[in-house]
Structure formats: C-alpha cells, structure tokens
Write a protein that holds these residues in place. Structure first.
Motif, short mmCIF file in Angstrom:
data_model
loop_
_atom_site.label_atom_id
_atom_site.label_comp_id
_atom_site.label_asym_id
_atom_site.label_seq_id
_atom_site.Cartn_x
_atom_site.Cartn_y
_atom_site.Cartn_z
N GLY A 142 -7.89 -1.87 4.38
CA GLY A 142 -9.19 -1.37 3.99
C GLY A 142 -10.27 -1.79 4.96
N LEU A 143 -10.24 -3.08 5.33
CA LEU A 143 -11.25 -3.58 6.26
C LEU A 143 -11.13 -2.90 7.61
CD1 LEU A 143 -11.23 -7.39 5.53
CD2 LEU A 143 -13.06 -5.79 5.09
N ALA A 144 -9.90 -2.72 8.07
CA ALA A 144 -9.71 -2.10 9.39
C ALA A 144 -10.21 -0.67 9.38
CB ALA A 144 -8.25 -2.16 9.78
N LEU A 145 -9.96 0.06 8.28
CA LEU A 145 -10.33 1.48 8.27
C LEU A 145 -11.81 1.71 8.05
CD1 LEU A 145 -7.25 2.90 6.40
CD2 LEU A 145 -7.84 3.20 8.78
N THR A 146 -12.56 0.65 7.68
CA THR A 146 -14.00 0.85 7.58
C THR A 146 -14.59 1.18 8.93
OG1 THR A 146 -14.33 -1.51 7.82
CG2 THR A 146 -14.39 -0.62 5.60
N GLY A 147 -13.87 0.87 9.98
CA GLY A 147 -14.34 1.19 11.32
C GLY A 147 -14.67 2.65 11.50
N VAL A 148 -13.90 3.51 10.83
CA VAL A 148 -14.11 4.94 10.98
C VAL A 148 -15.49 5.32 10.45
CG1 VAL A 148 -13.19 7.19 10.44
CG2 VAL A 148 -11.67 5.26 10.62
N GLY A 278 2.05 -5.21 -9.21
CA GLY A 278 2.76 -3.96 -9.47
C GLY A 278 2.78 -3.10 -8.22
N PRO A 279 3.57 -2.03 -8.28
CA PRO A 279 3.68 -1.19 -7.08
C PRO A 279 2.34 -0.56 -6.72
CG PRO A 279 5.36 -0.62 -8.68
CD PRO A 279 4.43 -1.54 -9.36
N VAL A 280 2.09 -0.52 -5.45
CA VAL A 280 0.83 0.06 -4.98
C VAL A 280 0.81 1.56 -5.25
CG1 VAL A 280 -0.68 0.22 -2.99
CG2 VAL A 280 0.81 -1.72 -3.22
N ALA A 281 1.99 2.12 -5.46
CA ALA A 281 2.05 3.57 -5.69
C ALA A 281 1.20 3.99 -6.88
CB ALA A 281 3.50 4.00 -5.90
N ARG A 282 1.11 3.09 -7.88
CA ARG A 282 0.35 3.47 -9.06
C ARG A 282 -1.13 3.60 -8.74
NH1 ARG A 282 2.67 -0.51 -13.53
NH2 ARG A 282 4.08 -1.26 -11.93
N LEU A 283 -1.63 2.63 -7.91
CA LEU A 283 -3.04 2.73 -7.50
C LEU A 283 -3.28 3.99 -6.71
CD1 LEU A 283 -4.10 -0.83 -6.43
CD2 LEU A 283 -5.06 0.56 -8.23
N LEU A 284 -2.32 4.30 -5.83
CA LEU A 284 -2.48 5.50 -5.01
C LEU A 284 -2.56 6.74 -5.89
CD1 LEU A 284 -2.62 6.64 -2.18
CD2 LEU A 284 -0.15 6.77 -2.16
N MET A 285 -1.70 6.74 -6.92
CA MET A 285 -1.71 7.90 -7.81
C MET A 285 -3.04 7.99 -8.55
SD MET A 285 0.57 8.98 -10.94
CE MET A 285 -0.58 9.78 -12.00
N LEU A 286 -3.55 6.82 -8.94
CA LEU A 286 -4.83 6.81 -9.64
C LEU A 286 -5.93 7.40 -8.79
CD1 LEU A 286 -6.67 5.66 -11.97
CD2 LEU A 286 -6.92 3.65 -10.55
N TRP A 287 -6.04 6.91 -7.54
CA TRP A 287 -7.11 7.38 -6.68
C TRP A 287 -6.93 8.85 -6.34
CZ3 TRP A 287 -10.60 4.19 -7.49
CH2 TRP A 287 -10.44 2.81 -7.36
N THR A 288 -5.69 9.25 -6.13
CA THR A 288 -5.46 10.65 -5.76
C THR A 288 -5.84 11.57 -6.91
OG1 THR A 288 -3.52 9.73 -4.70
CG2 THR A 288 -3.84 12.09 -4.53
N VAL A 324 -4.62 2.36 0.75
CA VAL A 324 -3.45 2.23 -0.11
C VAL A 324 -2.32 3.11 0.42
CG1 VAL A 324 -2.65 2.44 -2.46
CG2 VAL A 324 -4.97 1.78 -2.03
N ALA A 325 -2.67 4.30 0.90
CA ALA A 325 -1.64 5.20 1.43
C ALA A 325 -0.93 4.55 2.61
CB ALA A 325 -2.28 6.52 1.85
N PHE A 326 -1.68 3.86 3.47
CA PHE A 326 -1.05 3.23 4.62
C PHE A 326 -0.28 1.99 4.23
CE2 PHE A 326 -2.12 5.73 8.07
CZ PHE A 326 -3.44 6.11 8.04
N SER A 327 -0.81 1.22 3.28
CA SER A 327 -0.15 -0.06 2.99
C SER A 327 1.05 0.13 2.10
CB SER A 327 -1.14 -1.03 2.34
OG SER A 327 -1.51 -0.55 1.08
N MET A 328 1.24 1.34 1.57
CA MET A 328 2.39 1.56 0.73
C MET A 328 3.66 1.73 1.55
SD MET A 328 2.57 4.17 -2.37
CE MET A 328 4.24 4.69 -2.20
N LEU A 329 3.49 2.16 2.77
CA LEU A 329 4.66 2.52 3.57
C LEU A 329 5.60 1.34 3.83
CD1 LEU A 329 5.80 5.05 4.81
CD2 LEU A 329 4.75 4.41 6.95
N PRO A 330 5.06 0.16 4.16
CA PRO A 330 5.99 -0.95 4.41
C PRO A 330 6.81 -1.31 3.19
CG PRO A 330 3.82 -1.51 5.20
CD PRO A 330 3.68 -0.25 4.43
#
Lengths: 426, 331
Positions: A142-148, A278-288, A324-330
């Motif tokens: 999140g911090l890194a992507l604030t650069g955009v 818990g799995p980050v996937a749930r947060l991703l689903m929430l935001w999406t 969250v989308a990026f951090s879910m991949l690992p």
C-alpha cells in the motif's frame, strides 16, 4: 550467501518500499501526466488527437505485455540488473523522443523503447517487495503504491512548468533525466535468497508450473475481469459529469477527489490487510464488490453531493483493492515463483485493461450516455469478485499462513499437474 | 460603390457580385449525378463566406435602453470592419413628462446637430441617430444623453476587430521550425502583413525567401507564418497587421530561440547526480557486506587460537586435566 527461511519483514525491506514508491511514481506518474505533452504534440506535429494518443497507449501496452519478460529475466539474474537496465532504456526512450521529427519517432521511442524499459522495472520491483515482507506485506504494498497517486499530483504542474520554460523538446530531455532515477531505485533492490529459491528452477520451468496451477489461473481470470471495469471511471468520469452539465473546473476537481481518496484507500487497505487475520482474498472480494457497487450506482446519482460521495467511495475502494491484489499473489504461488507469477498476471490482466475503455466508449456511442458503460463496468467487477470465491481457503477461518505452501515438488516436475488441495495444506 | 441615400430611403439591395455568384452556381453542372443540386452552391464556401460576412454596406442597428435606475453610463462595444449604414437607437423610460426630457447626441464629446429624430410615446422617449461609417475617422464613441433630473448616458463604442494572440512567448530551438498564428473572431481583413523587430525598428519580412518564411492561411480570419531553420538571430518580437477598410490592427508575438545547451546542462547535472547516488548505494552495500564478513573472520581466528591453546594444554598438562575432569565428574 545464507538463505533465509522467512522474509525479513523489515530492515532493508523498508528501503525496497522506498525504491518501489519512487518507481511507481516514475513509471505510472509519468504515464498519467503525459496528457500535458499531448497538447504540445498535436500542435507540433499537426496531427489528429486520436493518432497522438496512440503514443501513451503503445507505452502502456508494451509495459504490460512485456511484464513476463521482466519477470523471467529477474528470476534468472535477480531484480537489480534488470531494473537498472530498464531504467536506462526508459530514459533513453525519452531522450530520443526529444529529437523526434514525426509522430512515428514518438511511437518508437516513447511507446516501444520507454515502454519496454518500464516493463523491466515495475513488475520485478513489486515482486521483490513481496519477497521482503510477509506479515507486513499489504502495508508495504500500500505504501509503495501511493507513489502513483502522489506523483500524478506533482508531475502535472511540473511538466507544465517544464514545457513553458523549455518547450516540449527540452521538457522531454529533462523527463528523461528524471527517469534515470529508476536506475538508482534499481540499485536499492538488494537480492534476497529465500529457502525455496533453488527448488523453483529457471524461469521456463516456473512459467510452465504456473500455467498448471489452478488457483493462479482462477486468480488471473478474476483480476482480468476486475481490470476491465477498473479503469473506466478514470477515462469517462469527467465526460459523464459534463454530460450532466457540470463545468470543466468542478469536473476536474471531482477527479482530484477520486485521486485523494484513492491514495487514502491504498494505505488504509494495506494496513488492514495485515491487521486482519484470514486469507487476504476475502478483503479483496470486499473491496471489489464495493467498487463494483459504487460504479453501478453512478448513473443513478444525479445530485452533486451524491456524485461526490460516490466518487469518494469509488476512489477509496478502487485504491484499496490494488495493494491487496498484489499482496495476494505470494500467498497463492509462493515467494519463489513471485517474479514469473506477477509478470504473467500483469500480461493477462492488461488485456482486460485494454478492452475496458474502448468497450465503454462503444457502449456510450451506442446508447448515448454513460449509464450502460458504468453498469457494465460494475458488472465486470462483481463477476471478478465472484470468481475470487472459488479460490482455496476462502471459507476457511483458521489463521492465515504466511509461509508459502510446500511447492518444492511442483518445480521438480512441472509436467505433472499437482493435486491442489493436498499440497496447500500446511 | 454607389452613393446611398440616407436610411430614410429604400433599403440597399444585396451586393451585385453575390447575386452574380448565385446565378453562376445554379447554372454550373453538378459533378456527380448522386449529388443533390444544393451542393453546387456550397461547393464555393470560402468566397461566399467572405462576401456574406464581409459584405459592404450592411445595416447595423443597435439599441440601448435606459431608465431612472440605470447606472450613469451604459456602454455597448461594437466591432465593425467594413463600411456600413448605422442606426443607433436609445430609449428612456421617463418618470415624469416625457416631453420635458432633454435629448442630445455627441460623438467623441462633440455635440451632433442633426441626423437624429426624437419621439415620445407612453412615457418612453425614443431617439434614433442614423449615419454612415465609411472610413476610420468615423469610428469612435457615439453617446445619447437624456436629461431629466439627472443625466443618463448611453454610449456606442465602434472599434475594428481585435486580434487574439498568445501572451506567452513561443519557445523553440535552433534548427527547428515553428508556426506563428494570428487570428481574429469572425473578421475578414483585406490583407495581412508581418513585421519583425524590436521597439521602433520594424522590418517587413522578406517573403521572397521561401526556404525561410512561408505565409499561409487556411481561413480568411487567420494567418500563419512558418519560420524554418531557426537561428538565434530570429529571436524577438513579430507583429502581424490586419488591414481592414476601416482601419488597421496589430498584434505581437514573442519568439524565443534557445540552443540545445540550455536544457542539456540540467540534464547532465541530474545524470551526474544519479551516477553519484548509484555509486553511493553500491558502495554502502559492499561496506556493510565487508563488515559482516570481518566479525566472522575475527571469530574464526579466535576459535583457531582456542583450539591451539587447548591442544597445547592437553599435551603439556595431561595430569592436571585429568584431575580437573575427575573433579568435575565428582561434582
């Protein structure tokens, strides 16, 4: 060099966050603010707007489609040399563009050369960041992507100032100098050896194993659907509110509101992603889902306050889903395969991005207003979040495992499709 | 040009050339059978636009309404580019007897004696001044005055069209080419000319040098000066003149020609800074690696020393060691 069992979660990792911050600023911030050069190019080359806008489109397309190449190279050589050479390529592209005498020169220099430079920088950096963090991964992302977001604010007036003092040729020369900082950012990416690295094999083996990995494929489909709907408001929001008889200045202000809430959303979501078990996937689903809903509600809102509220909601939720989308991949593919995974993912999801905006434009031309395109965008996002439900461990309420799954056997024989459920148990 | 009687006479017929053009267009055979005949008239756009917009002796009529509550001076700006018949009308809503209102007209503060009529009806005083503007001396400020308790004034300000130019200087580089544009809204000047020079010295541009200067203009209301093979001598102020039947207007554009060294210096400075950064980062890393390796070397050295001393102790003092062990074992 000693191999670590666990990602360091700090220490030099924070320098990698800094590097990723500047890189996302220099890649996407420049791309987003390039519209200011657009006007100058139209005047200087006396070409139509549609032909000039191909310059950035080619750049974005090359950056996304070239991501697997960047990933494969960084799996083999480590991220540092790849990112540094990517930085040199990107700066070289801009340098050559400052001598351009026709639009084709710009297509080749900015589109192809700088685009491939950007392809070699962004994906390896994010992948490297994922390897450095496990507990604090979402926050770091999140911090890194604030650069955009921040750079879009800073670069737009900066580019304007450069153009008013040096004209577009001199301005491109100085943007090239700015892009050279990508090399310095690349130097910060100290290589990290994790225990599962040797078992993962070379890039070819990794790519092959990824293509057989069920959850990865489902995740790719989900993100492609999400990407199709994600970019539409950025392209059509201003036009939509102008259809509703807003003046240009408040309409541009609305975009700034979206950008600010996007920024806040990224950091909050990053922090939340690590804090919530818990799995980050749930947060991703929430935001999406929330993003999809706010998009679908756009045509319904007529009053200015409702539109501003929806814009804030869209900005926040769409910014929130990015880290969250990026951090879910690992979690899905393991930190050993993260480079190739991220590259492949970027390439496929870029198809969604490339299709989304023209599709929305087409719907607008056919129906006469933006209602259909916003609703369709929302539908794509909701479909993507639906696919996320099919990912493993979605409904499991035990503590999230930060260790990558035991995928050593996967790399050894990539031709054998793995029994997914069995292997992903810790 | 025929001398027209005053406006009380019959209205002027449309200019003859336009009529002739319409006839020609109607007679001209259409190029393709599929095109409807109307397109043959629209196939001469530029000329027709020039004549309808820039037609001579069109009628201009303007109106100002004043009341007791109007501000003291109401002004209306009118742009005029070719000779016309003009009709100015003012009306004033009187609070008392309209016939007691004193009406007068001035041009540039000089009172006008004749050419206007005054009419009062339903508490409103109307006045109309009709005249012809045929040269630049007749442009200016025409005012109608109504004197009741206070004096109310309405002013018609006639001017030639203004040119809209960019205020920002145009920045170019040596060897590049650039286009200077002058345009005005809805106007059609008779002629455009370009001059270059600073201050009082105005040098007309030598248009014979076609490899250096090219003057084009797609529409009548704009002119484009293309300068090629720029050098630092071309830097300065360029003026474009638009010549109208009723006067002349000019606008100036500033051209700045930079050499490539100007942006190159900051570029090299930033590139040097990046090289320094990269070197510092890599050196720092090598330094911290060395520091990590040196304590390990130190430890290994100590261990070797320890082993050596243990060995020597063992050989020399076997008995005490034994005793030590025994004593240790017994404890």
């Amino acid at each position: 060099m000693a191999r670590r069992a666990e990602p360091p979660d700090g220490g030099w990792g924070w320098m990698v966050v800094l590097s990723a911050f500047f890189q996302s600023a220099l890649v996407f911030g420049v791309l987003r603010s390039f519209g200011i050069f657009f006007v100058e190019f139209v005047e200087a080359f006396e070409e139509q707007a549609a032909r000039v806008s191909w310059v950035t489109s080619i750049g974005i397309a090359v950056q996304q489609l070239g991501s697997p190449v960047g990933s494969a190279l960084s799996t083999k050589f480590g991220p540092r040399p790849v990112v540094m050479s990517g930085g040199i390529l990107a700066a070289l592209g801009m340098l050559l563009a400052s001598f351009a005498t026709s639009l084709t020169h710009l297509y080749l220099s900015i589109g192809l050369l700088s685009g491939s430079g950007w392809a070699l920088t962004f994906t390896p950096t994010l992948a490297c960041l994922s390897r450095y963090f496990s507990r604090l991964r979402s926050l770091a992302m999140g911090l890194a992507l604030t650069g955009v977001g921040l750079s879009s604010f800073a670069f737009a007036p900066l580019f304007q100032w450069l153009i008013s003092h040096y004209a577009w040729r001199g301005a491109l020369l100085l943007v090239s100098a700015l892009s050279l900082h990508l090399v310095a950012c690349g130097a910060l990416l100290r290589p990290l050896s994790l225990t599962e690295d040797p078992a993962m094999g070379g890039p070819g083996a990794q790519l092959a194993s990824l293509l057989h990995h069920g959850p990865f494929l489902r995740y790719t489909v989900a993100l492609t659907l999400i990407n199709t709907g994600y970019f539409i408001p950025y392209v059509h929001l201003v036009a939509h509110v102008q259809d509703l008889d807003w003046d240009p200045l408040p309409a541009a202000f609305l975009l700034s509101v979206v950008a600010i809430s996007d920024l806040v959303g990224r950091v909050v979501s990053g922090w939340l992603g690590d804090a919530v078990p818990g799995p980050v996937a749930r947060l991703l689903m929430l935001w999406t889902t929330l993003t999809g809903l706010s998009l679908a509600l756009f045509p319904v809102a007529r009053a200015p306050t409702a539109l501003v509220a929806l814009a804030v909601a869209y900005g926040f939720t769409s910014g929130a889903l990015t880290p969250v989308a990026f951090s879910m991949l690992p979690e899905l593919v393991g930190t050993g395969r993260i480079y190739c995974g991220l590259g492949l993912l970027q390439m496929v999801e870029s198809i969604g991005g490339l299709l989304g905006a023209p599709l929305s434009g087409y719907l607008r031309d056919v129906t006469g207003n933006y209602t259909a395109s916003f609703v369709v965008a929302g539908a794509f996002l909701l479909a993507g979040s639906g696919v996320l439900i099919t990912l493993p461990h979605f409904f499991c309420f035990s503590a999230r495992t930060s260790k990558p799954q035991n995928l050593v056997t996967v790399a050894l024989d990539a031709k054998v499709p793995l029994p997914k459920e069995g292997l992903e148990e810790d | 040009m025929r001398a027209l009687p005053g406006l009380r006479g019959p209205r002027a017929p449309p200019p003859q050339p336009l009529l002739l053009l319409c006839l020609l267009a109607a007679v001209r055979p259409s190029s393709a059978d599929s095109h409807p005949p109307a397109s043959s008239i629209t196939s001469l756009p530029v000329r027709e636009e020039r004549l309808t917009r820039c037609g001579n002796f069109s009628l201009e009529s303007h109106n100002i309404s004043l009341t007791e509550r109007s501000s003291v001076a109401v002004e209306k700006n009118i742009t005029l580019q070719s000779p016309s018949n003009v009709e100015l009308a003012c009306q004033f809503t009187a609070s008392g007897d309209p016939n007691a209102v004193n009406v007068s007209w001035t041009k540039e503060e000089q009172p006008l004696e004749s050419g206007y009529v005054i009419r009062a009806a339903d508490g409103v005083v109307h006045t109309r001044y009709s005249f012809t503007i045929s040269n630049s001396k007749q442009l200016g400020r025409y005012s109608c005055f109504f004197q009741e308790e206070k004096e109310k004034r309405g002013t018609f300000n006639f001017k030639v069209p203004e040119l809209h130019g960019k205020n920002k200087p145009l920045i170019t580089y040596v060897g590049d080419s650039t286009v200077l544009i002058c345009k005005c809204q809805g106007c059609c000047p008779l002629n455009w000319t370009w001059h270059s020079g600073n201050g009082s010295v105005q040098v007309p541009l030598d248009v014979q040098m076609t490899d250096k200067y090219v003057i084009t203009g797609t529409n009548v209301n704009e002119t484009r000066l293309k300068i090629m093979h720029l050098s630092e001598d071309d830097q300065g102020t360029y003026r474009c003149h638009a010549v109208f039947p009723l006067g002349e207007v000019e606008d100036h554009l500033e051209l700045v020609v930079l050499s490539y060294l100007v942006p190159l210096k900051p570029f090299l400075a930033i590139a040097a800074e990046v090289v320094v950064l990269v070197t510092v980062i890599l050196l720092c890393e090598m330094y911290t690696q060395k520091k990590k390796n040196r304590p390990d070397d130190g430890k290994e050295f100590e261990q070797i020393e320890q082993l050596k001393s243990d060995d020597s102790n063992g050989i020399e003092n076997n008995v005490p060691r034994h005793r030590k062990n025994e004593s240790a074992a017994s404890e």
